[in-house]
Design a protein around this motif. Structure first.
Motif, PDB file in Angstrom:
ATOM      1  N   SER A 213       9.202 -12.695 -17.146  1.00  0.00           N
ATOM      2  CA  SER A 213       9.915 -13.650 -17.622  1.00  0.00           C
ATOM      3  C   SER A 213      11.473 -13.197 -17.889  1.00  0.00           C
ATOM      4  N   LEU A 214      11.523 -11.913 -18.280  1.00  0.00           N
ATOM      5  CA  LEU A 214      12.885 -11.184 -18.328  1.00  0.00           C
ATOM      6  C   LEU A 214      13.435 -10.821 -17.087  1.00  0.00           C
ATOM      7  N   TYR A 246       6.941 -21.397 -13.236  1.00  0.00           N
ATOM      8  CA  TYR A 246       6.946 -22.392 -14.382  1.00  0.00           C
ATOM      9  C   TYR A 246       5.759 -22.137 -15.383  1.00  0.00           C
ATOM     10  N   ALA A 247       4.729 -21.552 -15.211  1.00  0.00           N
ATOM     11  CA  ALA A 247       4.026 -21.136 -16.255  1.00  0.00           C
ATOM     12  C   ALA A 247       4.388 -19.856 -17.075  1.00  0.00           C
ATOM     13  N   VAL A 248       4.901 -18.919 -16.272  1.00  0.00           N
ATOM     14  CA  VAL A 248       5.555 -17.712 -16.956  1.00  0.00           C
ATOM     15  C   VAL A 248       6.613 -18.299 -17.828  1.00  0.00           C
ATOM     16  N   LEU A 249       7.766 -19.113 -17.530  1.00  0.00           N
ATOM     17  CA  LEU A 249       8.873 -19.513 -17.996  1.00  0.00           C
ATOM     18  C   LEU A 249       8.289 -20.297 -19.495  1.00  0.00           C
ATOM     19  N   LEU A 256      13.042 -24.503 -16.906  1.00  0.00           N
ATOM     20  CA  LEU A 256      13.921 -23.770 -15.865  1.00  0.00           C
ATOM     21  C   LEU A 256      15.268 -24.532 -15.784  1.00  0.00           C
ATOM     22  N   GLY A 257      15.083 -25.704 -15.367  1.00  0.00           N
ATOM     23  CA  GLY A 257      16.413 -26.627 -15.069  1.00  0.00           C
ATOM     24  C   GLY A 257      17.456 -26.479 -16.212  1.00  0.00           C
ATOM     25  N   ASP A 258      17.048 -26.766 -17.546  1.00  0.00           N
ATOM     26  CA  ASP A 258      17.637 -26.627 -18.653  1.00  0.00           C
ATOM     27  C   ASP A 258      18.477 -25.406 -18.706  1.00  0.00           C
TER      28      ASP A 258
END
Length: 323
Positions: A213-214, A246-249, A256-258
């Protein structure tokens, strides 16, 4: 590496200052305490960069380098430095540990915590400074591994010794076309050294997943202005599927979009308020940060900050009153 500093050509009274300026500008801000008097100080040092990495090859008379508590607090870009002992010996002190380095040994130390490097026998050392963000290793792992000798009992460390000692002195690898190709292998090799030091090979992969994620958010920041920044491109850059991305985030509470939109808006807001805020149109500034539709840009900017982009710019750059 061609030397950029040789005190043999510098008057004794100027040597300490010249060396200090070179180290501060090229590597890191530290207090430098030379062992011999000014007229006997001898330093031959080469400095270079390999992408975001900074490299240094140094031979010198006895010296002690200290990164104090105050300097550690002031660090602008947290970094991890790998020290490579060529001949003689030295000592690294950090996080309550003392580490004696002999030829063929390596050790890492962090810029965000105080440390001391003791070169009582003189310096024959090579340094590679990594931005902490590109390593993307857990904080605890880094704290546990600083000032720990990485030597002959670790085959990956032996490989790293050969690789990094060569990297610091090969001018061709410091040129942009070659440097870009060397950055990621260098990062991955140091990751492998540090994780394997724990004696569990599974840890070599664990930090990559634990810090995915980082690394993704760092990648997004670096490419925030790219119009083709997409979930598919981000996933491909990290060798994962879009679904995994998407799962990791999501586990980190990130949409992601925001996340991208929020940071793009912040860059637009900063640029509009900056000293060059009037040099381009509002629509052009929005486009440069990925907002193709000027109307949409103004709408989301106002929704986020409670003020339109035009009003925000006027507030920070009021036009001179007509007389």
């Amino acid at each position: 590496m061609s030397p950029v500093l040789d005190t043999a050509f510098i008057p004794p009274r100027d040597r300490e200052e010249v060396v200090r300026n070179a180290v501060w500008k090229g590597m890191v801000v530290v207090d430098i305490d030379h062992g011999p008097p000014a007229e006997d100080i001898a330093v031959r040092m080469g400095l270079g960069t390999v992408g975001p990495l900074r490299v240094c090859s140094a031979r010198a008379t006895a010296v002690t380098l200290r990164r104090t508590e105050r300097l550690a607090r002031e660090d602008e870009e947290p970094a991890v430095t790998l020290g490579v002992q060529m001949t003689g010996s030295s000592m690294v002190v950090q996080n309550g540990r003392e580490c004696l380095l002999r030829p063929g040994d390596c050790a890492v130390f962090e810029s965000v915590a105080p440390y001391t490097l003791l070169f009582d026998e003189g310096v024959d050392h090579r340094f590679i400074r990594f931005p902490r963000a590109v390593l993307a290793l857990p904080d605890r792992l880094l704290r546990d591994i600083t000032a720990v000798p990485l030597g002959s009992d670790n085959p990956i460390a032996r490989l790293a010794f050969t690789y990094f000692s060569e990297l610091t002195v090969t001018d061709e690898l410091h040129q942009s076309v070659h440097a870009d190709a060397a950055v990621q292998p260098s990062v991955e090799l140091l990751r492998a050294v540090l994780t394997s030091q724990h004696g569990n090979s599974s840890l070599a992969k664990a930090p990559l997943e634990a810090t995915l994620s980082l690394r993704v958010t760092n990648y997004i920041r670096e490419h925030l202005a790219d119009r083709d920044l997409s979930a598919a491109r981000i996933a491909a850059a990290h060798d994962i599927s879009v679904r995994h991305l998407y799962a990791v985030l999501s586990r980190s509470g990130i949409s992601l979009g925001d996340w991208i939109r929020t940071r793009r808006l912040a860059e637009c807001r900063r640029e509009l308020a900056g000293q060059n805020g009037r040099l381009r149109t509002i629509a052009a500034i929005g486009r440069s940060w990925g907002f193709a539709d000027a109307t949409h840009f103004s709408k989301v900017f106002k929704q986020t900050y409670g003020i339109s982009p035009r009003a925000w710019r006027e507030q920070n750059h009021p036009r001179a009153s007509a007389h």
